[in-house]
Design a protein around this motif. Structure first.
Motif: not given
Length: 445
Positions: A209-217, A220-226, A438-445
């Motif tokens: 039901g999401a724009f990003a169908a997979t966790v990998e997608e 990628a978006l979460a890391e870009s935004i962070v 998952q949780r993405i922080t600045a330390a992950d990118v």
């Protein structure tokens, strides 16, 4: 270096990294209409196909932010931080209605710029439009005063906030260039940076039901935004969250408002919805320096939700933006109701093992609860309530949900869509998965 629009497009088309000056010049031309629609579309397609390095995405985000007004909260002497959350959209996602007042009750200030429904996903502004009198387009002064008085205000993007984004998005929407991570990143963050935030939490949905169908997608978006937010000076964390089933027990504008108000008043409700609200609130409180770490922040949020303090903030926001002063106490009297309400029966016995969440969202659109075209009007009363979560055991004929429709014919069509959206089986292992993946922080990118 040449700053002609066609040269900038050519360089990006050929895979070159654009300079800050080139990006700033092109965005200025988008904002003042000196660059034509064809060239904007060509630029969007070049970025879509060639991508952008992080430095380019930061420059694009900053230029779009600076294309219009930037809100400054310093003059209001707010005693707490300005923090916000943004979701990539889903079905039944009424989190903002609960989360904004909840963080306000914990000492934060939440100037939330939200959007309308897009495709099969519901929009926060459409939900709020179901509240009689509530204005989602106040002037900036009223917006600022509401944030100061209530601690939160949820409104739409004004013409003065990131106008380059508004024009670029409209062109992307009709040129098949929406699904570009650099362009999505800049679109989201330019509005948030213009709102004068001190911290942002992203809710990046993943699933059918999401724009990003997979966790990998989604990652990628979460890391870009962070990463880009950090580069632009906005501390940001992201949660990747499940959208393989509707969030909460309702889908449809007034019905989602009613579910949100019930949770604010009682502190209880759908377990997945409640868990996500508390998790996002904890992230916002830590980012804003209102709690030392996540566990303490979650306890603080729990207390504000169960005490009724968050409900008071929601009521204050509604009243300040034109709704009834007693809306929280009498929401059932104010919210519109569909003339046809009837259960949707399960056609087989077993457990609900999977849900086509996008199909549920489209069923709400077909009922009139969303738009096929920008100019369409919305029936705020229609949708589904009492939706069963994955893992539920049913007998043939048991209700899967209650459909709310304008006519019997519409109710019948939506019922069939919902029945087809669910998969029945005998066993369910980890139905739907955890709500926070998952949780993405600045330390992950």
């Amino acid at each position: 270096m040449a700053l002609l629009p066609q040269e900038i497009i050519r360089r990006k088309r050929d895979g070159a990294a654009l300079s800050q000056e080139e990006i700033a010049a092109f965005v200025a031309g988008i904002a003042d209409d000196s660059i034509g629609e064809g060239q904007v579309a060509a630029f969007a397609m070049a970025v879509f196909l060639r991508g952008m390095a992080r430095a380019e995405a930061v420059a694009l985000t900053r230029a779009m932010t600076e294309s219009g007004q930037r809100l400054d909260w310093q003059g209001l002497d707010l005693p707490g931080p300005c923090v916000d959350k943004h979701s990539t959209g889903g079905v039944g996602d009424k989190v903002s209605l609960i989360l904004g007042p909840l963080v306000a009750a914990c000492g934060g200030y939440v100037p939330m710029i939200s959007g309308r429904g897009l495709g099969h996903t519901g929009g926060t502004l459409d939900k709020l439009d179901a509240i009689p009198g509530y204005t989602t387009a106040p002037d900036v002064d009223r917006f600022r005063q509401t944030v100061k008085a209530a601690g939160c205000a949820i409104i739409g993007q004004t013409a003065d906030l990131a106008p380059a984004d508004k024009r670029l998005y409209a062109i992307r929407d009709v040129t098949a260039t929406v699904e570009s991570i650099p362009l999505i990143t800049a679109s989201i963050l330019s509005k948030k940076l213009a709102a004068g935030l001190q911290g942002l939490v992203m809710d990046v949905k993943t699933g059918n039901g999401a724009f990003a169908a997979t966790v990998e997608e989604a990652r990628a978006l979460a890391e870009s935004i962070v990463a880009v937010a950090g580069g632009a000076g906005l501390p940001t964390t992201a949660l990747i969250t499940d959208m393989n089933q509707p969030l909460g027990s309702t889908a449809g504008n007034a019905l989602e408002v009613a579910e949100s108000v019930a949770m604010l008043k009682t502190g209880q409700g759908d377990a997945r919805l409640r868990e996500l609200v508390i998790a996002l609130a904890a992230e916002m409180l830590v980012l804003g320096g209102l709690a030392p770490e996540a566990a303490a922040a979650a306890q603080q949020a729990e207390a504000a939700l169960t005490s009724g303090a968050a409900a008071e903030r929601f009521g204050a926001m509604v009243a300040a933006l034109g709704g009834a002063a007693d809306f929280v106490e009498r929401s059932d009297d104010y919210l519109p109701k569909a003339p046809v309400q009837r259960p949707v029966a399960a056609e087989a016995a077993g457990r609900l093992t999977a849900c086509d969440t996008r199909a549920v969202g489209l069923a709400v659109v077909e009922l009139g609860g969303g738009r096929r075209r920008v100019e369409d009007s919305i029936d705020y009363a229609v949708g589904f309530s009492d939706l069963l979560p994955l893992g539920s055991a049913v007998q043939s004929g048991d209700p899967l949900a209650v459909v709310h429709a304008a006519t019997e014919e519409a109710a019948e069509a939506a019922s069939r869509r919902l029945q087809e959206a669910f998969t029945f089986g005998q066993t369910v292992e980890d139905a739907g998965g955890p709500v926070v993946r998952q949780r993405i922080t600045a330390a992950d990118v």
